[in-house]
Design a protein around this motif. Structure first.
Motif, short mmCIF file in Angstrom:
data_model
loop_
_atom_site.label_atom_id
_atom_site.label_comp_id
_atom_site.label_asym_id
_atom_site.label_seq_id
_atom_site.Cartn_x
_atom_site.Cartn_y
_atom_site.Cartn_z
N THR A 105 0.98 -1.55 0.27
CA THR A 105 0.16 -0.48 -0.51
C THR A 105 1.06 1.31 -0.10
OG1 THR A 105 -1.64 -1.02 1.46
CG2 THR A 105 -1.75 1.54 1.24
N PHE A 106 0.54 2.24 -0.76
CA PHE A 106 1.37 3.86 -1.31
C PHE A 106 0.79 4.44 -0.24
CE2 PHE A 106 3.19 1.84 -4.99
CZ PHE A 106 4.23 1.79 -4.96
N SER A 107 1.61 5.32 0.93
CA SER A 107 0.93 5.82 1.63
C SER A 107 2.23 7.14 1.00
CB SER A 107 0.80 5.75 2.75
OG SER A 107 2.12 5.39 3.65
N SER A 108 2.77 7.01 0.59
CA SER A 108 3.84 8.62 0.21
C SER A 108 4.18 8.49 -0.91
CB SER A 108 4.47 8.83 1.14
OG SER A 108 5.51 7.90 1.64
N GLY A 109 4.98 9.33 -1.53
CA GLY A 109 5.56 9.61 -2.08
C GLY A 109 4.88 9.85 -3.93
N PRO A 110 5.47 10.15 -4.67
CA PRO A 110 5.35 10.32 -6.10
C PRO A 110 4.14 9.54 -6.30
CG PRO A 110 7.81 10.14 -6.36
CD PRO A 110 6.92 9.44 -5.05
N LEU A 111 2.49 10.56 -6.87
CA LEU A 111 1.11 9.62 -6.50
C LEU A 111 1.00 9.17 -8.43
CD1 LEU A 111 -1.65 8.92 -5.75
CD2 LEU A 111 -2.30 11.19 -6.94
N PRO A 112 2.00 9.35 -9.08
CA PRO A 112 1.50 9.39 -10.34
C PRO A 112 2.70 7.54 -10.29
CG PRO A 112 2.32 11.84 -11.10
CD PRO A 112 2.61 11.20 -9.15
N GLN A 113 3.35 7.55 -9.41
CA GLN A 113 3.91 6.55 -9.82
C GLN A 113 3.63 5.81 -8.59
OE1 GLN A 113 7.63 5.90 -6.61
NE2 GLN A 113 9.04 4.63 -8.91
N ALA A 114 3.38 6.02 -7.78
CA ALA A 114 1.80 4.94 -6.64
C ALA A 114 0.59 3.73 -7.62
CB ALA A 114 1.87 5.29 -5.44
N VAL A 115 0.25 5.57 -8.34
CA VAL A 115 -0.35 4.76 -8.92
C VAL A 115 0.04 4.22 -10.16
CG1 VAL A 115 -2.71 5.82 -10.74
CG2 VAL A 115 -2.53 6.70 -9.37
N ARG A 116 0.25 3.86 -10.81
CA ARG A 116 1.73 3.65 -12.59
C ARG A 116 1.33 1.98 -11.47
NH1 ARG A 116 3.16 0.03 -15.25
NH2 ARG A 116 5.03 1.15 -16.37
N ALA A 117 2.31 2.33 -10.63
CA ALA A 117 2.32 0.57 -10.55
C ALA A 117 0.93 -0.42 -10.24
CB ALA A 117 2.97 0.92 -8.80
N SER A 118 0.06 0.36 -9.67
CA SER A 118 -0.68 -0.16 -9.33
C SER A 118 -1.69 -0.82 -10.34
CB SER A 118 -2.28 0.87 -8.39
OG SER A 118 -3.39 0.22 -7.84
N ILE A 119 -1.35 0.42 -12.09
CA ILE A 119 -2.76 -0.17 -12.69
C ILE A 119 -1.65 -1.33 -14.37
CG2 ILE A 119 -3.39 1.60 -13.53
CD1 ILE A 119 -2.00 3.07 -14.71
N SER A 120 -0.33 -1.47 -13.07
CA SER A 120 1.18 -2.02 -14.35
C SER A 120 0.14 -3.63 -14.09
CB SER A 120 2.18 -1.77 -13.53
OG SER A 120 2.49 -0.80 -13.65
N ILE A 121 -0.37 -3.52 -14.92
CA ILE A 121 -1.45 -5.50 -15.23
C ILE A 121 0.06 -6.31 -15.41
CG2 ILE A 121 -2.56 -6.63 -17.13
CD1 ILE A 121 -4.06 -3.95 -17.94
N PRO A 122 0.45 -7.40 -15.60
CA PRO A 122 1.77 -8.38 -16.02
C PRO A 122 1.48 -8.27 -17.31
CG PRO A 122 0.60 -8.63 -13.64
CD PRO A 122 0.02 -7.90 -14.20
N GLY A 123 2.43 -8.17 -17.91
CA GLY A 123 2.20 -8.48 -19.62
C GLY A 123 1.93 -7.17 -20.58
N VAL A 124 1.00 -6.49 -19.66
CA VAL A 124 1.05 -5.33 -20.53
C VAL A 124 1.48 -4.32 -20.61
CG1 VAL A 124 -1.62 -4.01 -21.47
CG2 VAL A 124 -1.83 -6.64 -20.17
N PHE A 125 1.55 -3.85 -19.21
CA PHE A 125 2.73 -2.49 -18.52
C PHE A 125 3.62 -3.55 -18.10
CE2 PHE A 125 -1.37 -0.31 -18.55
CZ PHE A 125 -1.34 0.80 -19.84
N THR A 126 5.24 -2.42 -18.73
CA THR A 126 6.04 -2.98 -17.78
C THR A 126 6.12 -2.31 -16.38
OG1 THR A 126 7.54 -2.47 -19.40
CG2 THR A 126 8.24 -2.32 -17.45
N PRO A 127 6.63 -4.06 -15.56
CA PRO A 127 6.42 -3.88 -13.96
C PRO A 127 7.10 -2.40 -13.78
CG PRO A 127 6.91 -5.84 -14.22
CD PRO A 127 7.13 -5.12 -15.82
N VAL A 128 6.64 -1.81 -12.47
CA VAL A 128 7.57 -0.52 -11.86
C VAL A 128 8.67 -1.08 -10.55
CG1 VAL A 128 7.37 1.25 -10.47
CG2 VAL A 128 5.97 0.82 -11.98
N GLN A 129 9.31 -0.92 -10.91
CA GLN A 129 10.63 -1.30 -9.58
C GLN A 129 10.87 -0.04 -8.62
OE1 GLN A 129 14.50 -1.91 -11.31
NE2 GLN A 129 15.22 -2.88 -9.84
N GLY A 130 10.52 -0.38 -7.08
CA GLY A 130 10.62 0.63 -6.61
C GLY A 130 12.47 0.98 -5.94
N ARG A 131 12.11 1.95 -4.87
CA ARG A 131 13.26 2.32 -4.29
C ARG A 131 13.64 1.36 -4.12
NH1 ARG A 131 11.23 7.79 -4.63
NH2 ARG A 131 10.13 7.65 -6.18
#
Length: 763
Positions: free
Chosen positions: A205-231
């Protein structure tokens, strides 16, 4: 969940096919709401508590385009003064929830939904207009090519779609909430969004940090969008795999007293669900998602059930209807929801409190930082963003400046705003965010890259030309911005080539030595009858130098020398056997203002060269002119008028056959045989009208067109007076991600008629 039209399996199968079978069974019960970085208990508590009433929290489910129905629910709740004090969402619920929590109104979100904004999100590759000059060349030369990476053996990228569109969409629509130190508790509505950690197989669960990156991770369908690499190096994908309706987050982490859940109801089993492999897999793998949503629903005090079974999860074109369906669903839950409605004064106070928590836009840009990256790439980024120093930080201008580093396809760029210390000697504290931190992610599969595809041209009562074309591109070889490009064509024609583009300065000056070998049969025709077969071999070496001003303009000078062999196999004609050398010097100007590599809906291309052929065997020295111009003009939404003109001339000087120009074959006097006409001076004009009769799904290409055209060409040679030939053509053109397929027929003068098929370039 957010996913594109044109993806073979939409969310409830795409994500689950790849991950749910493993995660939902092996990791159920291991979910955790873990923030991406350690935080104190105090930091996890929202900053404002409403007084005199319960804290109301809202959970929004993922569901691709179906999640646009959430906008209608929010619209109803605002109209009826239902306050939302806490908000959590997953995937598409995270996107809608993030926009609402940051201060967007339902009307603003609806405007985004019904626009064409989502079309730019779902792209297979970098937009042609954003590609570098050399990548544009690749897409013009090999529009049908499949590309694989060679960095660690042969590998394909880990997602169907490009990151560029979705990253830009999120950053542009959340401009004030892209800060590195953003605390979601301090947003107008305290917010959380959920992703899935592929390393730990747990929910995060994201509670801080850049909001676009958090939403980008949440919508990253495997095989459709590239996984988001966290810090922390972990890879994050779509949160719906484990927690598609985050009521647990609303209740346990956001501490809501009343939990309202918006559930997107599936349709019952239908015939289409069992009539195909896709349908069966889609239905079967939905079980894991439905199970975690059923569990989540039990934690809700109110469940707004939105009947979206008649819609497709890929149906972004039905946005208005989905919003209306969400509104009507909220109306069905009217009695339960109105218990928490505020009076007019209370509602005004609630809106004022939300408005007071809206963040200011970032301040004037003072410094550009680049996270760990290649020094050359970091240097380019800082140079590209330097003109923005001293200006207000603008998502649109910043993303536009970052297009250059992404234009070669090797890097993907995002950014976040960061606070900087006061300037030395200044007693004034700057606005919170006056710095930009750019993060570059490198394609793990390449470079080098291998491109390969089939080129084919076939006509009735004629030869068939078919070749496999390969091209290897190794970027940043010997220096940032330099590259090796080597190719091979095998089949009707054998063509081996290599060139090394050496960038001499960041302003675009370059030098490019090259070498190539071409071997191919040449057929000579008289009155549509083949009278001879020649064989031509050319060994070419040369160098080009100049300046690439931008991704659409290059000016250069070229010198090349070639050794030619022109021999007779059968028949008669075409001059004597030749074996000798020739040299050519040319000045080039190339301007490309098209918006696509194949069928460009609008724009133009101009290629002009002037110079001289000299010291050529059996030929006099001759001036040389090559000119090609193409223009496409859109009409309404489904029609394109295409105009092209081409001139190749030695100014009527007598040069030997191997160096002459040809006309004939599909799209080059289509009713004639391949290279039926040979001369020292050729002129060709074409006009075509294309009407789109079917559109391929979003992100998959332009579609299917009918085409009618007119061609006129003139050929002159010392042995024969000028010949004018005219053709009428008609056919079907399919523009796809793998190139253009054209099937048609042509009728010309002098009894010429042909039916043809071409795989590859259209114009």
């Amino acid at each position: 969940m957010l996913y594109p039209e044109g993806v073979v399996m939409y969310w409830r199968s795409a994500a689950t096919v790849l991950a749910t079978a493993v995660l939902a069974t092996a990791a159920w019960g291991q979910q955790s709401s873990t923030p991406p970085a350690p935080a104190s208990d105090a930091a996890l508590l929202p900053a404002i508590e409403p007084s005199g009433r319960p804290v109301i929290g809202l959970a929004l489910e993922g569901g691709g385009a179906l999640g646009l129905a959430h906008i209608g629910v929010l619209q109803w709740m605002e109209e009826h003064h239902i306050p939302i004090d806490r908000l959590a969402g997953t995937s598409m619920g995270a996107l809608v929830g993030g926009l609402y929590a940051s201060g967007d109104t339902p009307d603003q979100m609806r405007a985004i939904a019904v626009s064409n904004a989502f079309q730019g999100v779902f792209t297979l590759q970098t937009a042609y207009t954003d590609s570098s000059y050399r990548r544009r060349q690749d897409r013009q030369d090999l529009p049908q090519a499949i590309t694989v990476g060679l960095n660690h053996g042969v590998g394909v990228r880990n997602a169907l779609l490009s990151d560029r569109g979705v990253n830009e969409f999120l950053i542009l629509n959340m401009p004030a909430y892209n800060g590195q130190e953003l605390d979601y508790n301090r947003m107008p509505i305290p917010f959380r969004c959920v992703a899935t950690d592929l390393n730990t197989l747990q929910s995060i669960t994201f509670s801080s940090g850049p909001l676009p990156q958090a939403v980008r991770a949440s919508i990253s369908i495997p095989g459709v969008f590239t996984p988001v690499q966290g810090r922390d190096g972990h890879f994050l994908v779509d949160g719906g795999i484990l927690d598609n309706l985050p009521t647990d987050v609303v209740k346990r982490e956001l501490h809501a007293d009343i939990v309202i859940a918006v559930r997107l109801e599936d349709s019952p089993l239908a015939g289409v669900d069992t009539s195909s492999i896709v349908g069966v897999l889609n239905r079967a793998f939905s079980a894991g998602i439905v199970h975690n949503v059923d569990e989540a629903e039990r934690l809700a005090d109110i469940v707004v059930k939105v009947p979206v079974g008649q819609f497709s999860g890929m149906g972004y074109d039905k946005a208005a209807e989905l919003v209306k369906t969400g509104y009507q669903a909220a109306e069905q839950s009217r009695a339960q929801l109105l218990r928490y409605a505020l009076d007019d004064e209370g509602w005004k106070a609630h809106l004022a409190a939300r408005a007071s928590r809206r963040l200011r836009q970032p301040g004037l840009l003072r410094e550009v930082l680049v996270a760990d990256s290649d020094p050359g790439a970091a240097h380019q980024v800082r140079g590209d963003l330097r003109p923005l120093i001293g200006q207000p930080i603008s998502p649109a201008r910043t993303m536009d400046a970052l297009k250059a580093i992404q234009s070669s396809g090797e890097y993907n760029a995002t950014y976040e705003t960061v606070p900087l210390a006061p300037a030395p000697g200044s007693a004034i504290v700057p606005t919170p965010d006056t710095g930009v931190l750019v993060r570059l992610s490198k394609d793990p599969t390449g470079p080098p890259y291998l491109m390969f595809g089939l080129d084919m041209g076939a006509t009735t009562s004629n030869i068939t030309r078919m070749s496999m074309t390969f091209r290897v591109v190794d970027q940043n070889l010997g220096g940032f911005g330099s590259e090796l490009r080597a190719g091979a064509q095998i089949g009707f024609r054998t063509n081996l080539s290599a060139e090394y583009y050496r960038r001499l300065s960041s302003s675009g000056y370059f030098v490019e030595p090259r070498v190539g070998l071409i071997r191919e049969p040449v057929y000579l025709w008289t009155n549509q009858k083949r009278v001879a077969e020649r064989f031509q071999e050319n060994l070419v070496a040369g160098v080009e130098t100049g300046r690439t001003f931008s991704n659409h303009l290059q000016v250069s000078a070229e010198w090349r020398a070639e050794a030619s062999h022109w021999s007779l196999r059968t028949g008669t004609g075409g001059g004597p056997y030749l074996s000798g050398t020739a040299q050519t010097g040319l000045l080039h100007i190339n301007l490309d203002r098209a918006v696509a590599g194949v069928i460009s809906p609008t724009g133009y291309r101009l290629s002009a060269s002037a110079g001289s052929l000299y010291h050529a065997v059996s030929s006099c020295n001759a001036p040389l002119i090559n000119l090609a111009y193409s223009r496409t003009i859109p009409y309404n939404e489904k029609n394109v008028l295409a105009l092209t003109a081409e001139i190749n001339s030695y100014m009527r000087a007598n040069v030997a056959q191997p160096y002459r120009f040809t006309l004939g074959g599909p799209m080059r006097l289509s009713a004639a045989s391949f290279d039926e006409y040979r001369g020292t001076d050729t002129y060709l004009a074409r006009a075509g009208y294309l009407h789109r009769i079917a559109a391929l799904p979003t992100g998959m290409g332009h579609g299917l067109y009918t085409v009618i055209g007119y061609e006129a060409g003139e050929i002159w040679s010392p042995e024969q007076h000028a010949i004018l030939r005219q053709n009428g053509t008609a056919g079907l053109v399919a523009s796809t991600p793998l190139g253009v397929i054209t099937v048609g027929g042509a009728v010309g003068d002098a009894g010429h008629r042909k039916v043809f098929i071409v795989i590859g370039r259209l114009f």
